[in-house]
Write a protein that holds these residues in place. Structure first.
Motif, PDB file in Angstrom:
ATOM      1  N   ALA A 195       0.767  -1.143   0.062  1.00 30.45           N
ATOM      2  CA  ALA A 195      -0.295   0.015   0.051  1.00 30.45           C
ATOM      3  C   ALA A 195       0.901   1.215   0.115  1.00 30.45           C
ATOM      4  O   ALA A 195       0.552   2.169  -0.768  1.00 30.45           O
ATOM      5  N   LYS A 196       1.887   1.104   0.735  1.00 25.24           N
ATOM      6  CA  LYS A 196       2.689   2.531   0.920  1.00 25.24           C
ATOM      7  C   LYS A 196       3.447   2.684  -0.388  1.00 25.24           C
ATOM      8  O   LYS A 196       3.876   3.913  -0.626  1.00 25.24           O
ATOM      9  N   ALA A 197       3.851   1.552  -1.124  1.00 27.75           N
ATOM     10  CA  ALA A 197       4.538   1.963  -2.599  1.00 27.75           C
ATOM     11  C   ALA A 197       3.787   2.604  -3.525  1.00 27.75           C
ATOM     12  O   ALA A 197       4.566   3.264  -4.186  1.00 27.75           O
ATOM     13  N   LYS A 201       5.990   9.068  -1.504  1.00 29.54           N
ATOM     14  CA  LYS A 201       6.244  10.360  -0.753  1.00 29.54           C
ATOM     15  C   LYS A 201       5.550  10.645   0.448  1.00 29.54           C
ATOM     16  O   LYS A 201       5.902  11.667   1.161  1.00 29.54           O
ATOM     17  N   ARG A 202       4.747   9.761   0.539  1.00 25.70           N
ATOM     18  CA  ARG A 202       3.985  10.020   1.893  1.00 25.70           C
ATOM     19  C   ARG A 202       4.315   9.119   3.015  1.00 25.70           C
ATOM     20  O   ARG A 202       4.580   8.192   2.898  1.00 25.70           O
ATOM     21  N   GLU A 203       4.393   9.989   4.340  1.00 30.72           N
ATOM     22  CA  GLU A 203       4.865   8.993   5.435  1.00 30.72           C
ATOM     23  C   GLU A 203       3.462   8.548   6.066  1.00 30.72           C
ATOM     24  O   GLU A 203       2.489   9.033   5.890  1.00 30.72           O
ATOM     25  N   GLY A 204       3.667   7.381   6.819  1.00 32.91           N
ATOM     26  CA  GLY A 204       2.578   6.807   7.508  1.00 32.91           C
ATOM     27  C   GLY A 204       1.621   5.795   6.491  1.00 32.91           C
ATOM     28  O   GLY A 204       2.130   5.543   5.491  1.00 32.91           O
ATOM     29  N   CYS A 205       0.842   5.223   7.110  1.00 33.92           N
ATOM     30  CA  CYS A 205      -0.095   4.458   6.456  1.00 33.92           C
ATOM     31  C   CYS A 205      -1.086   5.074   5.604  1.00 33.92           C
ATOM     32  O   CYS A 205      -1.444   6.266   5.716  1.00 33.92           O
TER      33      CYS A 205
END
Length: 331
Positions: A195-197, A201-205
């Protein structure tokens, strides 16, 4: 113990599906498992193996699709789960063949039950109340269905439909003789490396995905109370693996973890991977026990140990509701 669900609880059924891309029968999967790569989507034991340890079951629960799972081998239970499958019949179709929850229950009813009656010399109505029925399904219905389809259905409507279908499946198992049920919550899918991939550029979940999981889990927990009166003499336990994993991610060092973001094995698309599953024979991290995730989606054995231990013995209703599996097993 009879097990139904997705890759989080699959212990090798997909190994026997010729035309499925959802497989874990190769290294580095099973790198820490006593039998090596077995089709479990993690580095070692999955949560079902660990629950079996807690419940003192004499051996690993065999996979239904294994041709040797018949006769005396089924007496302590069978695992019907299939990686990439969901509650909805069409979930997982993008990876080829999977066994839907619907078909898993048919396999139990039409193949395993008649054999079990022969083995035990009694009717399933007499024997099944002594078995646990574990259902761990739902995450793929969001990750590989709702979030990638062009549906105009609201999250709430989609979730209501999903949990209604799941309750019908539980009632079906009840009608066949099941009396002790365990339903696993959806994990925090928005915290997975996969999901993070999608938003590097966004931190966190990813909050939208975690909100979906939270909505599903809220419905699931309330369903425990709603359908119990419709299933006399039954007991249903809700295991909140979402909370257990989120607690690890929020405060990892106190629980022996260090890496809460990265998968332990190489899943990179640049090297031929799909961003979810380990690349066959690819590199893996040295210390798997400090990682929350093994690949792009699935937790490590270290996390599974936490989930199984909490499911078996926690007295917190926010983790296991209305009581734990130790209590369920002696009812």
């Amino acid at each position: 113990m009879f097990v139904f669900g997705s890759s989080l609880v699959d212990n090798g059924n997909n190994n026997f599906l010729q035309d499925s891309m959802a497989k874990a029968d190769y290294l580095p999967y099973g790198i820490d498992f006593p039998l090596g790569p077995s089709g479990r989507f993690t580095n070692g034991k999955n949560v079902i193996d660990l629950l079996g340890d807690q419940l003192k079951l004499p051996s690993y629960i065999p996979a239904f699709n294994n041709p040797s799972t018949k006769g005396s081998r089924i007496v302590h239970g069978v695992n019907f789960a299939s990686g990439a499958s969901g509650i909805l019949d069409d979930t997982g179709s993008l990876v080829g063949r999977v066994i839907s929850l619907n078909q898993q229950i048919r396999n139990f009813e039409e193949v395993t039950l008649p054999d079990l009656e022969v083995q035990l010399g009694c009717s399933s109505r007499e024997s099944l109340p002594h078995y646990l029925f574990v259902v761990g399904s739902g995450g793929n219905d969001y990750s590989f269905n709702y979030f990638i389809s062009n549906t105009n259905v609201s999250l709430e409507a989609f979730t209501a439909n999903l949990t209604t279908k799941l309750s019908l499946h539980l009632k079906k198992l009840y009608s066949l003789g099941g009396r002790k049920f365990v339903v696993m919550s959806m994990n925090p899918i928005g915290c997975s490396p996969m999901a993070k991939a999608m938003r590097p550029k966004r931190e966190g979940c990813i909050q939208a995905q975690n909100r979906a999981a939270h909505v599903f889990n809220t419905y699931l927990k309330s369903m425990v109370d709603v359908i119990k009166p419709q299933m006399p003499a039954s007991n249903i336990v809700f295991v909140n693996s979402y909370k257990i994993i989120r607690d690890i991610i929020k405060n990892p060092t106190s629980k022996g973890f260090k890496d809460t973001s990265n998968g332990c094995c190489d899943v990179s698309i640049e090297k031929g991977g799909n961003g979810i599953l380990c690349i066959r024979g690819g590199k893996t991290c040295g210390n798997r026990s400090i990682h929350v995730f093994f690949d792009g989606l699935h937790p490590t054995e270290a996390v599974n140990i936490w989930i199984a231990a909490k499911a078996y013995a926690s007295n917190l209703k926010s983790e296991v509701y209305p009581f734990n599996l130790k209590q369920l097993s002696i009812i």
